[in-house]
Design a protein around this motif. Sequence first.
Motif, short mmCIF file in Angstrom:
data_model
loop_
_atom_site.label_atom_id
_atom_site.label_comp_id
_atom_site.label_asym_id
_atom_site.label_seq_id
_atom_site.Cartn_x
_atom_site.Cartn_y
_atom_site.Cartn_z
N MET A 93 60.06 -5.96 30.75
CA MET A 93 60.31 -4.56 30.40
C MET A 93 59.87 -4.22 28.98
SD MET A 93 61.16 -3.13 33.09
CE MET A 93 61.64 -1.50 32.51
N GLU A 94 59.27 -5.19 28.30
CA GLU A 94 58.75 -4.91 26.95
C GLU A 94 57.70 -3.82 27.07
OE1 GLU A 94 58.27 -8.68 25.11
OE2 GLU A 94 57.26 -7.84 23.36
N ARG A 95 57.73 -2.88 26.16
CA ARG A 95 56.83 -1.73 26.29
C ARG A 95 55.38 -2.12 25.98
NH1 ARG A 95 59.22 2.79 22.49
NH2 ARG A 95 58.48 1.24 20.99
N LEU A 96 54.47 -1.58 26.75
CA LEU A 96 53.06 -1.85 26.51
C LEU A 96 52.70 -1.46 25.07
CD1 LEU A 96 50.28 -2.71 27.56
CD2 LEU A 96 49.95 -0.34 28.35
N LEU A 97 53.26 -0.36 24.59
CA LEU A 97 52.99 0.09 23.21
C LEU A 97 53.29 -1.03 22.21
CD1 LEU A 97 52.40 2.31 21.09
CD2 LEU A 97 54.82 2.95 21.24
N ASP A 98 54.41 -1.72 22.39
CA ASP A 98 54.78 -2.78 21.45
C ASP A 98 53.88 -3.99 21.59
OD1 ASP A 98 56.88 -1.25 20.45
OD2 ASP A 98 58.21 -1.90 22.06
N VAL A 99 53.51 -4.32 22.83
CA VAL A 99 52.62 -5.46 23.03
C VAL A 99 51.27 -5.20 22.36
CG1 VAL A 99 51.32 -6.74 24.78
CG2 VAL A 99 53.76 -6.28 25.11
N LEU A 100 50.75 -3.98 22.54
CA LEU A 100 49.45 -3.66 21.94
C LEU A 100 49.53 -3.73 20.42
CD1 LEU A 100 48.45 -0.59 24.17
CD2 LEU A 100 47.38 -2.86 24.19
N ARG A 101 50.59 -3.17 19.87
CA ARG A 101 50.70 -3.10 18.41
C ARG A 101 51.09 -4.45 17.80
NH1 ARG A 101 51.05 1.71 15.76
NH2 ARG A 101 52.47 0.74 14.29
N LEU A 102 52.11 -5.07 18.36
CA LEU A 102 52.68 -6.26 17.71
C LEU A 102 51.97 -7.55 18.10
CD1 LEU A 102 56.44 -5.27 18.10
CD2 LEU A 102 54.94 -4.88 16.14
N GLU A 103 51.56 -7.67 19.35
CA GLU A 103 50.92 -8.92 19.79
C GLU A 103 49.42 -8.90 19.51
OE1 GLU A 103 52.52 -11.53 20.98
OE2 GLU A 103 54.49 -10.60 21.20
N PHE A 104 48.79 -7.73 19.67
CA PHE A 104 47.33 -7.68 19.56
C PHE A 104 46.87 -6.98 18.28
CE2 PHE A 104 47.52 -7.42 24.45
CZ PHE A 104 47.65 -8.81 24.54
N GLY A 105 47.80 -6.45 17.49
CA GLY A 105 47.40 -5.79 16.24
C GLY A 105 46.64 -4.49 16.45
N LEU A 106 46.75 -3.92 17.66
CA LEU A 106 46.06 -2.65 17.93
C LEU A 106 47.03 -1.51 17.58
CD1 LEU A 106 44.37 -3.72 21.27
CD2 LEU A 106 43.25 -3.34 19.07
N ASP A 134 43.21 1.61 33.52
CA ASP A 134 42.30 1.81 34.66
C ASP A 134 41.84 3.27 34.73
OD1 ASP A 134 42.31 -0.85 35.41
OD2 ASP A 134 43.86 -0.60 36.93
N GLY A 135 41.53 3.83 33.58
CA GLY A 135 40.97 5.19 33.52
C GLY A 135 42.00 6.30 33.57
N VAL A 136 43.28 5.94 33.71
CA VAL A 136 44.33 6.97 33.77
C VAL A 136 45.00 7.06 32.40
CG1 VAL A 136 46.49 7.66 34.89
CG2 VAL A 136 44.71 6.49 36.22
N LEU A 137 45.13 8.27 31.89
CA LEU A 137 45.75 8.46 30.58
C LEU A 137 47.27 8.33 30.73
CD1 LEU A 137 44.90 9.30 27.65
CD2 LEU A 137 45.53 11.63 28.31
N VAL A 138 47.88 7.42 29.97
CA VAL A 138 49.34 7.20 30.10
C VAL A 138 49.97 7.14 28.71
CG1 VAL A 138 49.08 5.87 32.23
CG2 VAL A 138 49.20 4.68 30.04
N ASN A 139 51.27 7.37 28.68
CA ASN A 139 52.05 7.18 27.46
C ASN A 139 52.52 5.72 27.45
OD1 ASN A 139 51.92 9.87 26.55
ND2 ASN A 139 53.55 10.46 27.96
N SER A 140 51.96 4.92 26.54
CA SER A 140 52.26 3.49 26.59
C SER A 140 53.69 3.17 26.20
CB SER A 140 51.27 2.70 25.72
OG SER A 140 51.40 3.06 24.36
N CYS A 141 54.40 4.14 25.62
CA CYS A 141 55.82 3.90 25.30
C CYS A 141 56.68 3.88 26.57
CB CYS A 141 56.35 4.94 24.32
SG CYS A 141 56.56 6.60 25.01
N LEU A 142 56.12 4.38 27.67
CA LEU A 142 56.89 4.44 28.92
C LEU A 142 56.47 3.38 29.92
CD1 LEU A 142 57.06 8.29 29.67
CD2 LEU A 142 58.72 6.86 28.45
#
Length: 165
Positions: A29-42, A62-70
Amino acid sequence: MTDSREGRATEEILFTVNGEPKKVRAYPMERLLDVLRLEFGLTGAKEGCGEGECGSCSVFIDGVLVNSCLVPALQAAGTSIVTIEGLADGETLHVLQEAFLECGGAQCGICTPGMILASVHLLNGKPDPTLEEIREGLSGNLCRCTGYSQILEAVAEAARRRSTA
Ligand code: FES
Ligand code: FES
């Protein structure tokens, strides 16, 4: 496969980010936003509201615009993710990035990555949008700084440049 981090189960998650295969261990359930920022430095995707209201954390899955915090990271397993960092072609900025820079569409910058990705999504579907269509296309993205007019102008300018390229 699972293991234990501080007594809680984590999962190995594989996906593609900006064209590169990535692997991470994260809580499901870890947020994608956190994985991108904290694990990958993006750190391009920003946390504005954390509630799906502001669009500053937008990414494409996959081409769909999403809110990564959700989006739970596990839900993105096996997908192809594009963040604002994946938009430029090496040193060459995307036409929308250039237009935002030149039209003053970015001030504090918190909303800018999400605004630009939402604009990419808009122009992919409507290459020659009216001002009203731009407004509507960006209605899920909030900006506290610009008053929106420079942002609308930047998107219109990018559309013009694309049509004459
Ligand atoms: Fe995700 Fe605001 S931080 S929508
Ligand atoms: Fe600051 Fe939009 S530029 S929130």
